[in-house]
Write an enzyme that holds these catalytic residues in place. Structure first.
Site, mmCIF file in Angstrom:
data_model
loop_
_atom_site.group_PDB
_atom_site.id
_atom_site.type_symbol
_atom_site.label_atom_id
_atom_site.label_comp_id
_atom_site.label_asym_id
_atom_site.label_seq_id
_atom_site.Cartn_x
_atom_site.Cartn_y
_atom_site.Cartn_z
ATOM 1 C CD GLU A 168 -46.875 15.230 -3.282
ATOM 2 O OE1 GLU A 168 -47.518 16.281 -3.269
ATOM 3 O OE2 GLU A 168 -46.856 14.439 -4.237
ATOM 4 C CE LYS B 80 -45.732 21.386 -9.065
ATOM 5 N NZ LYS B 80 -45.844 20.951 -10.473
ATOM 6 C CB VAL C 218 -40.525 15.407 -4.793
ATOM 7 C CG1 VAL C 218 -39.361 14.540 -4.290
ATOM 8 C CG2 VAL C 218 -41.696 14.516 -5.193
ATOM 9 C CG ASP D 285 -38.355 21.751 -17.454
ATOM 10 O OD1 ASP D 285 -38.048 21.664 -16.249
ATOM 11 O OD2 ASP D 285 -39.526 21.887 -17.859
ATOM 12 C CB SER E 294 -37.672 17.792 -11.613
ATOM 13 O OG SER E 294 -38.160 17.864 -10.294
ATOM 14 C CB ALA E 295 -35.661 21.401 -7.875
ATOM 15 C CG ASP E 296 -38.813 16.539 -7.562
ATOM 16 O OD1 ASP E 296 -38.925 17.622 -6.961
ATOM 17 O OD2 ASP E 296 -39.772 15.932 -8.064
ATOM 18 C CE LYS F 10 -45.705 13.697 -10.943
ATOM 19 N NZ LYS F 10 -44.656 13.935 -9.949
#
Length: 304
Positions: A27, A88, A108, A140, A142-144, A161
């Protein structure tokens, strides 16, 4: 490969894919949002070198002028690292950058999408995104995580993380049917730390076993990716008990300043750099290099 895709492969990457050689996607958010200059560019180059040393071809992915670039030149990486205007990009805005001719680095999720379009099955990153703390009020996530559930790419990381809600992140991955594999560990790592305090759902001890798992997933038509959690080396980790207070302070700072969405992780990473006196950056570099080496082994085992 579909002719009308806005997809440009470097000559090296194209040649490697054409002959069935191992390729590892990388990435570019680490260049634009993950580290300060010049550490961002030097780390990106070191990661590519680690992939090459492992016998695979590195393919750093970004969007430049609305074109998806798979394999960046040194000059392109340098421009991204010095610049400040790159978007981003995740799934939600990848098409926007393409349609409007913008520059952007890939998270990601976006890297997985672009790697799959290019025919690359293995991807090395630092840590994935996940369910954020306070998700019950912010929603919230993450789309990951959804990308791992839909896109067939093996992602090698040092866990999620540590600023995230890790139990909920693992629960979400299970719901999406994503195999989460601890590499030579029964514990799920937490980015800077080897042990999050949570068990790894699965364990495998070799790159060949991981490649076999990904192949079996494809044969069974299950879709989605495989998440490989590779703990940072013991000599480089910051133990969870030591770093927890810094994470809490950095996350609280983000809340006080009204920072949310995509801006949270870059802010917290930057704040952690200050709070740990640079130690978090050294651990960050060590873990991404370790992930790059393992991803090269997996790619080689997949190609063999």
């Amino acid at each position: 490969m579909t002719q009308d895709l806005p997809l440009d492969l470097s000559d090296e990457v194209k040649h490697a894919l054409d002959r069935g050689a191992p390729v590892v996607a990388l990435e570019s958010t680490i260049i634009t949002h993950g580290m300060p200059y010049p550490d961002n560019v030097s780390t990106a180059r070191a990661v590519e070198a680690a992939v090459r040393a492992g016998g695979a071809m590195p393919a750093t992915i970004a969007v430049l002028g609305g074109r998806i670039r798979v394999g960046l030149s040194d000059a392109e990486a340098e421009a991204l690292g010095r610049g400040t205007g790159a978007l981003k990009l995740s799934r939600a805005d990848l098409a926007f950058a393409v349609a409007t001719g913008r520059d952007g680095s890939t998270t990601v999720a976006a890297t997985m999408i672009c790697a799959h379009l290019a025919g690359i099955r293995v991807f090395a990153t630092g840590g994935i995104g996940g369910v954020h703390r306070g998700m019950e009020s912010t929603l919230d996530v993450s789309a990951d995580l959804d990308e791992l559930g839909r896109t067939p790419v093996t992602v090698v990381c040092a866990g999620a993380k540590a600023l995230l809600d890790l139990p909920r992140t693992l629960e979400y991955l299970e719901t999406r049917g994503v195999p989460v594999v601890g590499y030579r560990t029964d514990r799920f790592p937490a980015f800077w730390s080897r042990d999050s305090g949570l068990p790894a759902p699965l364990r495998l001890d070799s790159a060949a076993e991981i490649a076999a798992l990904a192949a079996a997933q494809r044969r069974l038509g299950l879709g989605g990716g495989v998440l490989v959690a590779n703990p940072v080396a013991a000599a480089d980790e910051i133990p969870g008990g030591e770093i927890a207070a810094h994470i809490d302070e950095a996350v609280a700072d983000a809340v006080r300043r009204g920072i949310g969405g995509k801006a949270v992780t870059p802010f917290v990473l930057s704040r952690m750099l200050e709070l740990t006196g640079g130690r978090s950056l050294r651990t960050n570099v060590a873990l991404i290099l370790g992930n790059a080496r393992l991803a090269a082994e997996i790619a080689a085992a997949s190609a063999g």
